[in-house]
Motif scaffolding. Structure first.
Motif, PDB file in Angstrom:
ATOM      1  N   ARG A 107      41.618  37.648  39.718  1.00  0.00           N
ATOM      2  CA  ARG A 107      42.447  38.213  40.785  1.00  0.00           C
ATOM      3  C   ARG A 107      43.357  39.323  40.252  1.00  0.00           C
ATOM      4  N   ALA A 108      43.755  39.204  38.990  1.00  0.00           N
ATOM      5  CA  ALA A 108      44.666  40.202  38.426  1.00  0.00           C
ATOM      6  C   ALA A 108      43.966  41.487  38.010  1.00  0.00           C
ATOM      7  N   HIS A 109      42.722  41.375  37.533  1.00  0.00           N
ATOM      8  CA  HIS A 109      42.124  42.518  36.844  1.00  0.00           C
ATOM      9  C   HIS A 109      40.749  42.967  37.339  1.00  0.00           C
ATOM     10  N   VAL A 110      40.037  42.143  38.097  1.00  0.00           N
ATOM     11  CA  VAL A 110      38.651  42.476  38.472  1.00  0.00           C
ATOM     12  C   VAL A 110      38.627  43.052  39.884  1.00  0.00           C
ATOM     13  N   PHE A 111      37.943  44.173  40.030  1.00  0.00           N
ATOM     14  CA  PHE A 111      37.765  44.827  41.330  1.00  0.00           C
ATOM     15  C   PHE A 111      36.379  44.449  41.850  1.00  0.00           C
ATOM     16  N   HIS A 112      36.323  43.796  43.007  1.00  0.00           N
ATOM     17  CA  HIS A 112      35.075  43.239  43.525  1.00  0.00           C
ATOM     18  C   HIS A 112      34.373  44.205  44.483  1.00  0.00           C
ATOM     19  N   GLY A 157      42.529  41.843  48.510  1.00  0.00           N
ATOM     20  CA  GLY A 157      43.656  40.931  48.626  1.00  0.00           C
ATOM     21  C   GLY A 157      43.335  39.556  49.146  1.00  0.00           C
ATOM     22  N   SER A 158      42.181  39.379  49.783  1.00  0.00           N
ATOM     23  CA  SER A 158      41.892  38.100  50.443  1.00  0.00           C
ATOM     24  C   SER A 158      40.853  37.259  49.707  1.00  0.00           C
TER      25      SER A 158
END
Length: 440
Positions: free
Chosen positions: A12-17, A23-24
């Motif tokens: 949640r802190a570092h990975v872009f999905h 945010g959800s």
């Protein structure tokens, strides 16, 4: 903090999905896997009904494939595409063993998207034409031309590539052609395709690009006669037929390639996912003799640093050999015909929320509706309850729009399928009750 919580915190802190509002997200932390199951850091096991992204055909952590990657890493972990490497030749040979007659060579890529990208490039150079015709209900990848060839919503914010035209393909359950039989659907879809090519100017069309069985769009098994009709249209106008087997290939439909079910020979075939179950990123284009001949004395204007990467090649050789020796494709065909298909049909008969079940091998979709007469799709709220209900029962689901895609690994056992059917039965019972409450 335990490893599961740490995994989620770091993610949640570092990975872009991909394809997500960041945010959800509440990702499941997967710690390991074997065969058709994965487990989390607390040891809870899940039957992987999604095959992750419909790619783990040989199952998780197959020992022969893992060993082949490890052995190759100790010998030659990387090499330029310009060099010959024994493992690369063997991988191409393994792929071609199962390709249609008349296919000559394999161009290796990093995945399915750039396989389609390079197939489009080959078609344009070979024909001297520009346009590519694909269907609205399709997904071909997230690179420049591949995402524009894609028909679903993901195309719209990414329309930067040129020369793409879309048509409607067959979908008997929700026919765009007012068809009442599969034969009518096939005939009218082919007619529609031909009329679009005529209207665009046949001399401008390089290729027809189709998923043999559209996957993310709904496991849309083509009706009899459709692919043969497309082949005839392509031949009539000198257009190449490119079949995208990225999701449907290497056992998924109970055949080595989905095209085997219909006996249609394309000019180019793209693949990825199931060829090595995604253990190392890889894809490719299987090139016909005719198209390969174009580039004997003409430079192919494309290339990739990691084309034919040795670790990926070793994983292909080991995966294909294991599938051959262990009867993995035959298992997928048998399970689909004898266990999974009949089981899903029973659920469709018993649950009013099921509008249609369709599929082959271990490639199925269950389409959920609020009313069988109107075929109105269920909404996102219902599908959220489906996802939660399956997860609570130890099932990892692959859900798209109003559909449950039932796509376990090709090595799935009868007992595992029965577990999945029991979980689906319970969840569909809850959905029936929910729809009754909302409509009463």
């Amino acid at each position: 903090m335990d490893e599961g919580a740490t995994s989620v915190e770091l993610d949640r802190a570092h990975v872009f999905h991909s394809w997500s509002a960041q945010g959800s997200l509440t990702p499941l932390a997967v710690a390991g896997g074997r065969g058709s199951e994965v487990w989390d850091h607390d040891g809870r096991r899940y039957l992987d009904l999604s095959s992750q992204l419909v790619n783990v055909n040989i199952g998780h952590c197959h020992p022969a494939v893992v060993a082949a990657i490890q052995e190759q890493a100790a010998v030659l972990p990387t090499v330029s595409p310009a060099h010959a490497a024994l493992v690369r030749g063997r991988a191409a040979q393994a792929v071609l063993r199962h390709a249609p007659p008349g296919m000559a060579k394999v161009f290796f890529t990093n995945g399915g998207a750039d396989a389609n990208e390079n197939a489009i490039r080959m078609a344009r150079v070979h024909t001297g034409r520009d346009k590519v015709v694909s269907t609205y209900r399709s997904y071909h990848g997230n690179t420049g031309a591949a995402v524009v060839a894609t028909g679903d919503w993901r195309r719209v914010p990414n329309e930067y590539a040129r020369g793409h035209v879309h048509v409607f393909g067959p979908y008997p359950y929700r026919s765009e052609f007012w068809a009442s039989t599969p034969q009518e659907e096939a005939e009218r879809a082919v007619h529609h395709l031909e009329r679009v090519i005529q209207a665009e100017g046949p001399e401008s069309v390089a290729a027809i690009l189709l998923e043999t069985v559209p996957g993310t769009a709904g496991v849309l098994v083509p009706p009899p006669g459709y692919l043969a009709g497309v082949r005839e249209v392509a031949d009539r106008y000198g257009v190449l037929l490119v079949l995208d087997e990225v999701m449907a290939g290497f056992g998924r439909t109970g055949a080595w390639f989905a095209l085997d079910h219909w006996g249609v020979r394309p000019d180019l075939v793209t693949f990825a996912k199931g060829v090595n179950s995604g253990y190392v990123p890889v894809g490719g284009v299987i090139v016909s003799e005719e198209v390969a001949a174009t580039f004997e004395d003409r430079v192919f204007p494309g290339g990739l640093t990691y084309s034919g990467h040795p670790l990926a090649m070793a994983s292909i050789v080991a995966a294909v050999e294991a599938m051959e020796q262990e009867g993995v494709v035959l298992n997928a065909a048998r399970v689909g015909a004898d266990v999974l298909g009949p089981g899903l049909a029973r659920l469709a008969a018993e649950h009013p929320c099921v509008g249609e079940v369709r599929g082959l091998g271990v490639f199925w979709a269950v389409e959920l509706v609020t009313d069988r007469a109107t075929r109105e799709p269920v909404g996102a709220g219902v599908m959220g309850r489906v996802r939660t209900g399956l997860l609570e029962r130890g099932m990892l689901a692959f859900l798209v729009e109003n559909r449950i895609h039932v796509v376990p690994p090709c090595v799935v056992t009868d007992a595992e399928v029965h577990r999945a059917l029991e979980a689906l039965d319970a969840v569909l019972t809850d959905i029936d009750a929910t729809i009754d409450e909302e409509t009463s």
